[in-house]
Design a protein around this motif. Structure first.
Motif, PDB file in Angstrom:
ATOM      1  N   SER A 162       7.773  26.045   5.350  1.00 48.83           N
ATOM      2  CA  SER A 162       8.969  26.784   4.933  1.00 48.83           C
ATOM      3  C   SER A 162       9.673  26.120   3.746  1.00 48.83           C
ATOM      4  O   SER A 162      10.415  26.784   3.021  1.00 48.83           O
ATOM      5  CB  SER A 162       9.937  26.943   6.104  1.00 48.83           C
ATOM      6  N   LEU A 163       9.463  24.828   3.546  1.00 46.78           N
ATOM      7  CA  LEU A 163      10.061  24.100   2.429  1.00 46.78           C
ATOM      8  C   LEU A 163       8.979  23.294   1.725  1.00 46.78           C
ATOM      9  O   LEU A 163       8.082  22.747   2.384  1.00 46.78           O
ATOM     10  CB  LEU A 163      11.154  23.148   2.916  1.00 46.78           C
ATOM     11  N   SER A 164       9.095  23.200   0.401  1.00 48.77           N
ATOM     12  CA  SER A 164       8.116  22.445  -0.378  1.00 48.77           C
ATOM     13  C   SER A 164       8.829  21.795  -1.555  1.00 48.77           C
ATOM     14  O   SER A 164       9.661  22.425  -2.214  1.00 48.77           O
ATOM     15  CB  SER A 164       7.017  23.389  -0.879  1.00 48.77           C
ATOM     16  N   PHE A 165       8.498  20.514  -1.810  1.00 45.21           N
ATOM     17  CA  PHE A 165       9.140  19.737  -2.853  1.00 45.21           C
ATOM     18  C   PHE A 165       8.104  18.884  -3.572  1.00 45.21           C
ATOM     19  O   PHE A 165       7.077  18.537  -3.007  1.00 45.21           O
ATOM     20  CB  PHE A 165      10.184  18.771  -2.270  1.00 45.21           C
ATOM     21  N   HIS A 166       8.413  18.511  -4.789  1.00 48.14           N
ATOM     22  CA  HIS A 166       7.712  17.447  -5.469  1.00 48.14           C
ATOM     23  C   HIS A 166       8.720  16.330  -5.676  1.00 48.14           C
ATOM     24  O   HIS A 166       9.849  16.573  -6.110  1.00 48.14           O
ATOM     25  CB  HIS A 166       7.106  17.915  -6.794  1.00 48.14           C
ATOM     26  N   VAL A 167       8.321  15.125  -5.318  1.00 46.45           N
ATOM     27  CA  VAL A 167       9.208  13.968  -5.320  1.00 46.45           C
ATOM     28  C   VAL A 167       8.641  12.917  -6.266  1.00 46.45           C
ATOM     29  O   VAL A 167       7.481  12.535  -6.148  1.00 46.45           O
ATOM     30  CB  VAL A 167       9.313  13.364  -3.899  1.00 46.45           C
ATOM     31  N   VAL A 168       9.473  12.477  -7.200  1.00 47.70           N
ATOM     32  CA  VAL A 168       9.096  11.374  -8.082  1.00 47.70           C
ATOM     33  C   VAL A 168       9.894  10.160  -7.621  1.00 47.70           C
ATOM     34  O   VAL A 168      11.121  10.203  -7.536  1.00 47.70           O
ATOM     35  CB  VAL A 168       9.395  11.688  -9.558  1.00 47.70           C
ATOM     36  N   ASP A 213       6.177  -4.895 -11.533  1.00 47.66           N
ATOM     37  CA  ASP A 213       7.046  -4.950 -10.347  1.00 47.66           C
ATOM     38  C   ASP A 213       7.475  -3.569  -9.868  1.00 47.66           C
ATOM     39  O   ASP A 213       8.427  -3.443  -9.116  1.00 47.66           O
ATOM     40  CB  ASP A 213       8.287  -5.799 -10.636  1.00 47.66           C
ATOM     41  N   ARG A 214       6.781  -2.528 -10.315  1.00 44.95           N
ATOM     42  CA  ARG A 214       7.212  -1.176  -9.989  1.00 44.95           C
ATOM     43  C   ARG A 214       6.014  -0.286  -9.713  1.00 44.95           C
ATOM     44  O   ARG A 214       4.969  -0.425 -10.327  1.00 44.95           O
ATOM     45  CB  ARG A 214       8.013  -0.615 -11.164  1.00 44.95           C
ATOM     46  N   ILE A 215       6.212   0.632  -8.762  1.00 48.88           N
ATOM     47  CA  ILE A 215       5.216   1.658  -8.464  1.00 48.88           C
ATOM     48  C   ILE A 215       5.920   2.995  -8.628  1.00 48.88           C
ATOM     49  O   ILE A 215       7.006   3.202  -8.094  1.00 48.88           O
ATOM     50  CB  ILE A 215       4.667   1.526  -7.030  1.00 48.88           C
ATOM     51  N   ILE A 216       5.296   3.893  -9.358  1.00 46.89           N
ATOM     52  CA  ILE A 216       5.842   5.239  -9.552  1.00 46.89           C
ATOM     53  C   ILE A 216       4.896   6.205  -8.846  1.00 46.89           C
ATOM     54  O   ILE A 216       3.685   6.183  -9.087  1.00 46.89           O
ATOM     55  CB  ILE A 216       5.949   5.585 -11.043  1.00 46.89           C
ATOM     56  N   ASP A 266       0.852  -1.187   0.000  1.00 48.69           N
ATOM     57  CA  ASP A 266       0.000   0.000   0.000  1.00 48.69           C
ATOM     58  C   ASP A 266       0.892   1.242   0.000  1.00 48.69           C
ATOM     59  O   ASP A 266       1.422   1.647   1.037  1.00 48.69           O
ATOM     60  CB  ASP A 266      -0.909  -0.009   1.221  1.00 48.69           C
ATOM     61  N   VAL A 267       1.079   1.831  -1.169  1.00 51.54           N
ATOM     62  CA  VAL A 267       2.001   2.962  -1.314  1.00 51.54           C
ATOM     63  C   VAL A 267       1.504   4.201  -0.561  1.00 51.54           C
ATOM     64  O   VAL A 267       2.312   5.004  -0.086  1.00 51.54           O
ATOM     65  CB  VAL A 267       2.273   3.252  -2.809  1.00 51.54           C
ATOM     66  N   TYR A 268       0.211   4.347  -0.397  1.00 51.61           N
ATOM     67  CA  TYR A 268      -0.324   5.490   0.350  1.00 51.61           C
ATOM     68  C   TYR A 268       0.043   5.376   1.838  1.00 51.61           C
ATOM     69  O   TYR A 268       0.406   6.368   2.467  1.00 51.61           O
ATOM     70  CB  TYR A 268      -1.841   5.604   0.164  1.00 51.61           C
ATOM     71  N   ARG A 269      -0.050   4.183   2.384  1.00 52.40           N
ATOM     72  CA  ARG A 269       0.354   3.979   3.789  1.00 52.40           C
ATOM     73  C   ARG A 269       1.858   4.167   3.955  1.00 52.40           C
ATOM     74  O   ARG A 269       2.324   4.721   4.941  1.00 52.40           O
ATOM     75  CB  ARG A 269      -0.082   2.604   4.284  1.00 52.40           C
ATOM     76  N   TYR A 270       2.626   3.662   2.971  1.00 50.66           N
ATOM     77  CA  TYR A 270       4.076   3.859   3.006  1.00 50.66           C
ATOM     78  C   TYR A 270       4.398   5.352   3.111  1.00 50.66           C
ATOM     79  O   TYR A 270       5.182   5.775   3.968  1.00 50.66           O
ATOM     80  CB  TYR A 270       4.746   3.253   1.769  1.00 50.66           C
ATOM     81  N   TRP A 271       3.804   6.158   2.237  1.00 49.92           N
ATOM     82  CA  TRP A 271       4.090   7.591   2.265  1.00 49.92           C
ATOM     83  C   TRP A 271       3.586   8.225   3.563  1.00 49.92           C
ATOM     84  O   TRP A 271       4.260   9.086   4.140  1.00 49.92           O
ATOM     85  CB  TRP A 271       3.501   8.292   1.037  1.00 49.92           C
ATOM     86  N   ARG A 303      -0.015  11.347  -7.523  1.00 54.27           N
ATOM     87  CA  ARG A 303      -0.180  10.452  -8.673  1.00 54.27           C
ATOM     88  C   ARG A 303       0.514   9.133  -8.392  1.00 54.27           C
ATOM     89  O   ARG A 303       1.592   9.111  -7.787  1.00 54.27           O
ATOM     90  CB  ARG A 303       0.424  11.112  -9.910  1.00 54.27           C
ATOM     91  N   VAL A 304      -0.102   8.050  -8.848  1.00 56.90           N
ATOM     92  CA  VAL A 304       0.471   6.705  -8.720  1.00 56.90           C
ATOM     93  C   VAL A 304       0.288   5.981 -10.050  1.00 56.90           C
ATOM     94  O   VAL A 304      -0.817   5.975 -10.607  1.00 56.90           O
ATOM     95  CB  VAL A 304      -0.217   5.892  -7.589  1.00 56.90           C
ATOM     96  N   GLU A 305       1.374   5.394 -10.529  1.00 56.65           N
ATOM     97  CA  GLU A 305       1.347   4.541 -11.719  1.00 56.65           C
ATOM     98  C   GLU A 305       1.963   3.208 -11.316  1.00 56.65           C
ATOM     99  O   GLU A 305       2.970   3.180 -10.609  1.00 56.65           O
ATOM    100  CB  GLU A 305       2.158   5.154 -12.867  1.00 56.65           C
ATOM    101  N   LYS A 306       1.363   2.108 -11.774  1.00 49.84           N
ATOM    102  CA  LYS A 306       1.854   0.783 -11.396  1.00 49.84           C
ATOM    103  C   LYS A 306       2.164  -0.048 -12.633  1.00 49.84           C
ATOM    104  O   LYS A 306       1.457   0.022 -13.629  1.00 49.84           O
ATOM    105  CB  LYS A 306       0.824   0.050 -10.536  1.00 49.84           C
ATOM    106  N   THR A 307       3.232  -0.833 -12.525  1.00 49.87           N
ATOM    107  CA  THR A 307       3.562  -1.832 -13.524  1.00 49.87           C
ATOM    108  C   THR A 307       3.649  -3.167 -12.788  1.00 49.87           C
ATOM    109  O   THR A 307       3.329  -3.245 -11.596  1.00 49.87           O
ATOM    110  CB  THR A 307       4.895  -1.519 -14.244  1.00 49.87           C
TER     111      THR A 307
END
Length: 122
Positions: free
Chosen positions: A79-85, A65-68, A2-7, A59-63
């Motif tokens: 004070s800080l903001s990022f977008h992480v791929v 064996d991979r989750i993006i 579950d990538v949402y729980r991971y994050w 956003r989530v994309e799945k293949t």
């Protein structure tokens, strides 16, 4: 996985919860800063950061064996903001590797503003 729980667990800097997502032989690469981490080092880098994080998965994309994921990560004080791929590769439903790219959020560079090209997405 579950990538949402991971994050969620990662943003809460919950080391015990984070560890459960990883295969023992996992490695993590932060390409922007040319760093390679073991699982223990990655958890330390996230959990010992001097501040508290928040964010949301955009956003989530799945293949096979991979989750993006594309995740907006920011400090709670804003004070800080990022977008992480993140390119997350799985083995036996555990993370075996992550290739991660962090980009600072901010205004377009002045030269593009001067040319009056582009416009806000939101």
């Amino acid at each position: 996985m579950d990538v949402y729980r991971y994050w969620s667990d990662t943003l809460r800097q919950d080391a015990a919860a984070m560890r459960r997502y990883f295969h023992p032989d996992a490695h993590i690469r932060w390409h922007n800063t040319n760093e390679l981490f073991t699982v223990d080092e990655f958890i330390r880098a996230n959990c010992e950061y001097p501040g508290q994080w928040d964010g949301n998965v955009e956003r989530v994309e799945k293949t096979e064996d991979r989750i993006i994921t594309v995740t907006h990560v920011f400090t709670k004080d804003k004070s800080l903001s990022f977008h992480v791929v993140s390119f997350i590769r799985l083995k036996e439903d555990k993370i075996i590797s992550i290739d991660e790219y962090w980009g600072d959020d901010g205004a377009a560079p002045q030269w593009r503003q001067d040319k009056q090209i582009g416009r806000p997405i939101k």
